[in-house]
Design an enzyme around this catalytic site. Structure first.
Site, short mmCIF file in Angstrom:
data_model
loop_
_atom_site.label_atom_id
_atom_site.label_comp_id
_atom_site.label_asym_id
_atom_site.label_seq_id
_atom_site.Cartn_x
_atom_site.Cartn_y
_atom_site.Cartn_z
N SER A 251 34.41 44.25 45.50
CA SER A 251 33.71 42.98 45.72
C SER A 251 34.15 42.34 47.04
O SER A 251 34.00 42.96 48.10
CB SER A 251 33.96 42.07 44.51
OG SER A 251 33.10 40.98 44.50
N ASP A 479 23.95 45.56 40.05
CA ASP A 479 25.08 44.64 40.29
C ASP A 479 24.53 43.25 40.60
O ASP A 479 23.79 43.06 41.57
CB ASP A 479 25.91 45.15 41.47
CG ASP A 479 27.25 44.44 41.60
OD1 ASP A 479 27.31 43.22 41.36
OD2 ASP A 479 28.24 45.10 41.95
N HIS A 507 29.08 44.54 37.57
CA HIS A 507 29.67 44.37 38.90
C HIS A 507 30.68 45.47 39.18
O HIS A 507 31.68 45.61 38.47
CB HIS A 507 30.34 43.01 38.96
CG HIS A 507 30.85 42.63 40.32
ND1 HIS A 507 30.22 42.96 41.49
CD2 HIS A 507 31.96 41.93 40.68
CE1 HIS A 507 30.90 42.48 42.52
NE2 HIS A 507 31.97 41.87 42.05
#
Length: 539
Positions: A251, A479, A507
């Site tokens: 991320s 996602d 995610h």
């Protein structure tokens, strides 16, 4: 109105340990037999990579590792060898003789002969790498943790490093529960509502920034940008004796890794970036893409829920989404009781729980149970538990992390303010259109940062990392927080970027997507063998 902060990946390790059930996926083509990239540098007492001028003392400092326990949630990892350390870094890299800060590291020793050190970052921004190391056994393959010393560090401003501190635990409870949400700008008096909403944001941020200034070490709020953290990471690489950086970032950690590769291309070893941030997007563009992503994820969840036997959402997908929207509206005026009589489930807490579960499709059944409990039994206990989990709130009311306090401070230094009151109003309307469920609560990021007052000097430009070793980018098609298009874009921007796709929901991928992704990532980190171009894993 107070701006809503999307939860980061930092809580997913805890969520996995409580809820997740592992699944398997299959690849549509085998790994290629292409030649391996250079192996990680041999371990040494000190790095031989170039030291930036003026930072010699920082790069030459010795690391005093001391034994420390695993306080994470993986009780099966009791025999692992953990050690901790603090390293000194300059607060301002333009003034290395000035103030200094402490950076916390935690190392999980390889269970076999180590081939090097793997640095990890869980995202956020504001996620604790120290916490992620403690759950490494649950996330990373046995082969990976056998072969690497895994080091997680808390970035500047975060966790056990010199940290941002704004609110007391009681104030955090109150702030998270507050539900002063502006009415839709589509109302007949929308212009007046919009002005009031922006005024409320300014008032909130002024209050919040004052709290942060009062409780955070002097000048830290001006130096928690990602470029500074990337420079910290290069110093950490050097002081643990590695010539190149081997790195796995999730991320926001992909933005940190890509920034590092742009600054120090010659120091990049094997790098995996999972769930990529798009470096060129403004704060408003980022939020708009995420709003659409979360709305799509909610629809996918509702469809999945309705395919089961115990779903409280009736009719088709549109009807199910409308029922969730109606439920959230009810909580605005009538918070739902929980097992804690002092903490009913407010709109803000309910919304954060629903958004949080969108990060991990393995836990959608838990959301179904929580919604049934809240909607049909007038009991918000499980939704409150989920919201607390993502906020790192412990059972005793304390908060184990400061991610919700660090995220905006870091984002505001990474995103220069763009637009004005009129463009922010138009952006707010776009968010509501892109996400009828969540969009109204996701706006005003530029207004927040303008009021915050700690100015960004970074340009949002493409990252090429010219001269760096190959970088593997992993993207998940469903996602919600880092849309798949961002991973595609970053892989294309990088001069030597390679995209691995997982057709899945939630995610990021590595550690939750099954054997295909695990094998592809491990083959690169362990043997330097990249996946075949265009490899897609399905599951």
């Amino acid at each position: 109105m107070k701006p809503f902060k999307l939860p980061g990946r930092r809580a997913l390790a805890a969520l996995t340990a409580v809820f997740a059930a592992a699944g398997l996926v299959a690849c549509d083509s085998p790994l290629s037999g292409s030649g391996p990239s250079p192996s990680p540098a041999a371990r040494a007492t000190a790095s031989t990579s170039a030291v930036p001028a003026g930072l010699e003392d920082f790069y030459a400092q010795e690391v005093d590792w001391y034994p420390c326990a695993n306080v994470g949630m993986d009780e099966t990892d009791g025999d692992a060898d953990y050690s901790c350390a603090y390293v000194t870094a300059p607060l301002d890299y333009d003034d290395p003789d000035g103030q200094t800060i402490d950076l916390a590291m935690k190392r999980r020793a390889a269970t076999d002969d180590a081939i090097g050190t793997l640095f990890i970052n869980p995202g956020g921004p504001g996620g604790s790498g120290v916490d992620l190391v403690e759950t490494a056994k649950g996330y990373f393959s046995d082969e990976l943790i056998a072969s690497y010393d895994v080091i997680g560090f808390d970035p500047r401003g975060v966790g056990n490093s010199t940290a941002i501190d704004c609110l007391t635990d009681a104030e955090l409870d109150e702030d998270r529960a507050a539900s002063e949400i502006a009415e839709s700008t589509a109302d007949a008096d929308g212009a007046d509502n919009e002005a009031a909403a922006q005024e409320a944001v300014v008032e909130y941020v002024q209050w919040y920034e004052g709290k942060c200034e009062a409780n955070t070490p002097a000048d830290l709020l001006d130096h928690v940008d990602t470029i500074s953290t990337a420079r910290d990471l290069d110093m950490l690489r050097a002081v643990v004796g590695e010539d190149v950086l081997t790195y796995l970032g999730y991320s926001y950690g992909t933005y940190l890794g890509a920034t590092y590769a742009e600054l120090f291309p010659g120091n990049v070893g094997r790098m995996v970036l999972d769930g990529a941030i798009e470096p060129t997007l403004s704060a408003g563009e980022t939020t708009l893409a995420q709003a659409a992503g979360f709305e799509n994820a909610l629809r996918t969840y509702v469809e999945d829920c309705q395919s089961g036997d115990k779903c409280p959402l009736h009719g088709d997908v549109d009807a199910g989404v409308a029922q969730i929207q109606d439920f959230l509206k009810v909580t605005k005026g009538a918070p739902i009781p929980t097992s804690d009589p002092d903490r009913p489930l407010t709109y803000s807490l309910a919304e954060s729980a629903i958004l949080g579960i969108m990060y991990q499709s393995e836990s959608w059944s838990v959301l179904t149970e929580a919604l049934d409990q809240a909607m049909n039994q007038d009991d918000g206990t499980l939704l409150l538990f989920i919201s607390d989990l993502f906020a790192s709130r412990e059972d005793d009311g304390s908060y184990s992390g400061n991610g919700d306090e660090a995220i905006n401070a870091i984002n505001c230094l990474d995103h220069p303010v763009e637009g004005d009151a009129d463009s922010w109003a138009a952006e707010h309307a776009q968010l509501e259109e892109a996400s009828p469920t969540f969009g109204a609560d996701l706006g005003y990021s530029d207004l927040f940062c303008q009021t915050w007052g700690h100015e960004s000097t970074r340009e949002r430009t493409a990252i090429h990392a010219t001269g760096a070793a190959p970088i593997l980018v992993v993207g998940t098609t469903g996602d919600p927080a880092t849309p798949y298009a961002w991973s595609q874009s970053l892989a294309e921007q990088l001069d030597d970027g390679h995209l691995l796709t997982w057709e899945g929901n939630g995610h990021t991928a590595y550690g939750r997507a099954g054997d295909c992704v695990t094998t592809a990532v491990d083959d690169y980190l362990l043997a330097g063998v990249l996946p075949e171009a265009g490899l897609t894993c399905r599951g």
